[in-house]
Design a protein around this motif. Structure first.
Motif, PDB file in Angstrom:
ATOM      1  N   THR A 160      -8.738   0.077  -2.426  1.00 57.29           N
ATOM      2  CA  THR A 160      -8.589  -1.355  -2.154  1.00 57.29           C
ATOM      3  C   THR A 160      -7.266  -1.866  -2.712  1.00 57.29           C
ATOM      4  O   THR A 160      -6.569  -2.662  -2.066  1.00 57.29           O
ATOM      5  CB  THR A 160      -9.765  -2.140  -2.772  1.00 57.29           C
ATOM      6  OG1 THR A 160     -10.993  -1.676  -2.215  1.00 57.29           O
ATOM      7  CG2 THR A 160      -9.624  -3.632  -2.509  1.00 57.29           C
ATOM      8  N   ARG A 208      -4.446  -0.797  -0.485  1.00 59.57           N
ATOM      9  CA  ARG A 208      -4.444  -1.556   0.760  1.00 59.57           C
ATOM     10  C   ARG A 208      -3.995  -2.996   0.539  1.00 59.57           C
ATOM     11  O   ARG A 208      -3.218  -3.549   1.322  1.00 59.57           O
ATOM     12  CB  ARG A 208      -5.847  -1.525   1.370  1.00 59.57           C
ATOM     13  CG  ARG A 208      -5.898  -2.096   2.772  1.00 59.57           C
ATOM     14  CD  ARG A 208      -7.279  -1.962   3.375  1.00 59.57           C
ATOM     15  NE  ARG A 208      -7.292  -2.447   4.735  1.00 59.57           N
ATOM     16  CZ  ARG A 208      -8.383  -2.525   5.488  1.00 59.57           C
ATOM     17  NH1 ARG A 208      -9.534  -2.119   5.002  1.00 59.57           N
ATOM     18  NH2 ARG A 208      -8.325  -2.996   6.716  1.00 59.57           N
ATOM     19  N   GLN A 209      -4.478  -3.623  -0.544  1.00 61.00           N
ATOM     20  CA  GLN A 209      -4.133  -5.022  -0.800  1.00 61.00           C
ATOM     21  C   GLN A 209      -2.658  -5.201  -1.134  1.00 61.00           C
ATOM     22  O   GLN A 209      -2.068  -6.231  -0.822  1.00 61.00           O
ATOM     23  CB  GLN A 209      -4.984  -5.568  -1.955  1.00 61.00           C
ATOM     24  CG  GLN A 209      -6.463  -5.738  -1.632  1.00 61.00           C
ATOM     25  CD  GLN A 209      -6.691  -6.722  -0.503  1.00 61.00           C
ATOM     26  OE1 GLN A 209      -7.204  -6.357   0.550  1.00 61.00           O
ATOM     27  NE2 GLN A 209      -6.299  -7.956  -0.692  1.00 61.00           N
ATOM     28  N   ILE A 246      -0.298   1.170   2.235  1.00 62.63           N
ATOM     29  CA  ILE A 246      -0.438   1.933   3.482  1.00 62.63           C
ATOM     30  C   ILE A 246       0.512   1.364   4.534  1.00 62.63           C
ATOM     31  O   ILE A 246       1.150   2.115   5.287  1.00 62.63           O
ATOM     32  CB  ILE A 246      -1.894   1.909   3.972  1.00 62.63           C
ATOM     33  CG1 ILE A 246      -2.823   2.518   2.909  1.00 62.63           C
ATOM     34  CG2 ILE A 246      -2.031   2.684   5.281  1.00 62.63           C
ATOM     35  CD1 ILE A 246      -4.298   2.456   3.251  1.00 62.63           C
ATOM     36  N   ASP A 247       0.621   0.033   4.603  1.00 65.46           N
ATOM     37  CA  ASP A 247       1.538  -0.598   5.562  1.00 65.46           C
ATOM     38  C   ASP A 247       2.970  -0.139   5.318  1.00 65.46           C
ATOM     39  O   ASP A 247       3.743   0.037   6.265  1.00 65.46           O
ATOM     40  CB  ASP A 247       1.469  -2.117   5.441  1.00 65.46           C
ATOM     41  CG  ASP A 247       0.074  -2.653   5.686  1.00 65.46           C
ATOM     42  OD1 ASP A 247      -0.218  -3.032   6.816  1.00 65.46           O
ATOM     43  OD2 ASP A 247      -0.724  -2.674   4.735  1.00 65.46           O
ATOM     44  N   PRO A 272     -10.471   2.817   5.262  1.00 64.69           N
ATOM     45  CA  PRO A 272      -9.365   1.865   5.177  1.00 64.69           C
ATOM     46  C   PRO A 272      -8.056   2.399   5.732  1.00 64.69           C
ATOM     47  O   PRO A 272      -7.235   1.625   6.237  1.00 64.69           O
ATOM     48  CB  PRO A 272      -9.254   1.568   3.674  1.00 64.69           C
ATOM     49  CG  PRO A 272      -9.943   2.690   2.998  1.00 64.69           C
ATOM     50  CD  PRO A 272     -11.006   3.143   3.929  1.00 64.69           C
ATOM     51  N   THR A 307      -6.296   0.348   8.734  1.00 68.13           N
ATOM     52  CA  THR A 307      -4.945  -0.175   8.600  1.00 68.13           C
ATOM     53  C   THR A 307      -4.040   0.358   9.704  1.00 68.13           C
ATOM     54  O   THR A 307      -3.156  -0.349  10.200  1.00 68.13           O
ATOM     55  CB  THR A 307      -4.361   0.208   7.224  1.00 68.13           C
ATOM     56  OG1 THR A 307      -5.261  -0.224   6.201  1.00 68.13           O
ATOM     57  CG2 THR A 307      -3.019  -0.455   7.002  1.00 68.13           C
TER      58      THR A 307
END
Length: 589
Positions: A68, A71-72, A76-77, A112, A116
């Motif tokens: 988490t 991701r937050q 990953i982006d 996730p 994403t």
């Protein structure tokens, strides 16, 4: 077998079709089975609750917090932005997509990662003019293959390892021990996905293409400034309970009123957007005070800060499955209006309010901005993907989140700490450093998976303590003729079949005591059987329901059920052959 063993076996056998066919979640089915066994006196309270004290369960929970945080913080982006690029051909595109996904899935939970990647891949495929359906299924399969590389790769690996250590502490495995088999399995699987897999897929039309032209499923009207509807509420104007249409939003003075309530008062010049069928236009033409919109551009093609257009994939656990959209009061519960429904790559035609939702349906929703965060972790939706006005993640702390994960991997792999302690320390650090808020951490915990794991322990304990596991092991030995290799193949095939029908965690945990009893009866090492259970539980390629990431790409890719069998069938055979060849070589009987 004694009576307790027969009862335990009957309950376990009943559990699998219930999980596969009923709308009840696997956690509810398994918890119900444990309660039944406890009530009948087959297991003791300590056995029923033993799963909640499992080191594997807590390791999975702490890893959810770490994932988490990554991701937050946009970790990953950040990788997606630098890796996808502009390849010159489809093979290059698949390599740029699948290799990073498989690598990430070796250390992060698959769900996730795929969630994403899906919106990024859809946008990327449009930009590169590549069919999205040739990328999304390989994306899901690559994440599954990557999960076999390390013990952190999947929750199943962690849980089975926890069971093994609790039973035989001397058999503990290192973080990268699985790589001896996992890397060859992943490389051969990825080579298949790049060179052959997508070519087996027929042409499919994804949900994004179906929703591309809003004028196909919306009708826009304007309120006549001199008409009788000015200053009347939506309810009073008769626009609340139309037969063929829903009033979705009102564009007014450069702003938008989204998810319109019955008390909203109309003003002259308001632009009303209705979702439904073109036949519904006849109904609107009979309303005095409405006239066709004079604007060229559809209101839904504009960006407004007050509303979001969202694609949501319906989960099999969604409370609206089997219900009509109008009867279920979807808009009232979620604060979102359904604009269109895509199923099997085609928009569901007809009266929108009469559509009965099915798992993997893709909904185009119009919602207010808070909807996304409020329902991102909802068990009703597998995926929520924002189509417009998407906020760019802040990457300032992405390096810190990745560094913490790298530290956890280093501590666990070097034996400085146990995997649970390392994951617990990492989870604490991401919270203390602000990489993840407490609220995000709580929402990031997949309680259904955790409860499924904990309840599975109770069923496994029932099979073992009642003698059912030993009896099943004896039968399996008879079928295998006492040959450990045949028994290994049989165990792998059984778990691989079960994992296509139910959750991989349940399939692995329930079969674990049986394979351990089989190994003990043969007088051979249990390690090859334990590893076979791990790999077989991850071999979820045949059906969209076998693994959550398969169901996530099913709707957006416009796939049919048979597409997974067409591509995943040969992949299942390849991974089984490689795994069953290498496992006895790395972990001899």
């Amino acid at each position: 077998m004694p009576l307790d063993a027969w009862i335990s076996l009957a309950v376990v056998i009943a559990v699998f079709p219930l999980m596969a066919l009923s709308r009840l979640g696997p956690d509810i089915v398994l918890l119900g089975a444990v309660i039944l066994l406890l009530t009948l006196g087959i297991i003791e309270p300590a056995q029923a609750l033993g799963g909640f004290a499992s080191t594997g369960l807590f390791t999975v929970a702490f890893m959810y917090v770490l994932v988490t945080a990554i991701r937050q913080t946009g970790g990953i982006d950040l990788i997606i932005r630098h890796v996808l690029g502009r390849p010159r051909h489809e093979t290059g595109a698949l390599l740029r997509l699948l290799l990073p996904v498989a690598s990430l899935s070796g250390f992060l939970n698959n769900t996730p990662v795929v969630a994403t990647y899906i919106p990024a891949v859809l946008s990327w495929s449009r930009r590169m003019r590549l069919p999205a359906h040739r990328l999304l299924m390989p994306l899901s399969f690559a994440s599954i293959l990557g999960g076999t590389i390390t013990l952190f790769g999947t929750s199943t690996n962690l849980v089975v390892h926890g069971l093994l250590v609790d039973r035989s502490p001397e058999l503990t495995m290192g973080l990268f021990d699985l790589a001896w088999v996992g890397v060859p399995v992943a490389l051969i699987g990825l080579a298949y996905l790049v060179l052959l897999g997508p070519r087996l897929l027929p042409v499919r039309r994804g949900a994004t293409a179906v929703f591309e032209n809003p004028r196909e499923f919306t009708i826009e009207m304007e309120v006549d400034p001199d008409g009788p509807l000015v200053n009347r509420s939506v309810e009073e104007a008769g626009l609340r309970h139309l037969q063929e249409l829903f009033l979705v939003e009102i564009e007014r003075d450069g702003n938008v009123v989204s998810v319109v309530g019955p008390g909203e008062r109309l003003k002259g010049g308001d632009r009303l957007v209705f979702a439904g069928t073109s036949e519904g236009a006849v109904e609107l033409q009979q309303v005095r005070g409405l006239m066709p919109s004079r604007h060229g551009e559809s209101s839904l093609e504009k960006d407004f800060k007050e509303r979001r257009l969202v694609e949501a994939v319906v989960s099999s656990q969604c409370q609206f499955v089997g219900q009509r959209i109008r009867d279920g009061h979807f808009r009232t519960l979620y604060g979102a209006a359904v604009l269109a429904v895509c199923r099997g790559g085609e928009r569901v035609a007809g009266n929108l309010g009469q559509v009965r939702l099915q798992p993997a349906d893709v909904l185009l929703l119009e919602a207010r901005p808070p909807f996304i965060e409020r329902h991102r972790q909802s068990r009703d939706f597998l995926l929520i993907s924002q189509l417009n006005g998407a906020a760019r993640p802040v990457h300032e702390k992405a390096w810190l989140a990745w560094s913490i994960l790298a530290g956890v991997v280093a501590l666990a792999s070097l034996g400085v700490m146990s995997m649970m302690n390392a994951a617990m320390l990492g989870a604490a650090l991401v919270l203390l450093t602000g990489c993840c808020s407490m609220g995000d951490a709580k929402r990031g915990l997949d309680t259904q998976v955790l409860l499924t794991i904990a309840a599975s322990f109770g069923l496994g304990a029932a099979l073992e303590s009642s003698g059912a596991a030993a009896a099943l092991a004896g039968s399996a030995l008879g079928l295998a003729g006492g040959d450990p290799l045949l028994l290994l193949i049989g165990a792998y095939l059984l778990v691989a079949l079960l994992t296509e029908l139910v959750t991989n965690n349940a399939a692995a945990v329930i079969t674990f005591p049986v394979v351990m009893a089989s190994a003990e009866s043969l007088g051979v090492s249990p390690m090859p059987f334990v590893v076979a259970v791990m790999f077989a539980a991850s071999a979820s390629f045949l059906t969209p329901i076998g693994y959550q990431t398969n169901l996530m790409v099913h709707g957006p890719g416009g796939y049919r059920f048979g597409d997974f069998l067409r591509v995943g069938g040969l992949l299942n055979v390849l991974t089984a052959v490689v795994a069953l060849t290498l496992i006895p070589l790395v972990w001899p009987f």
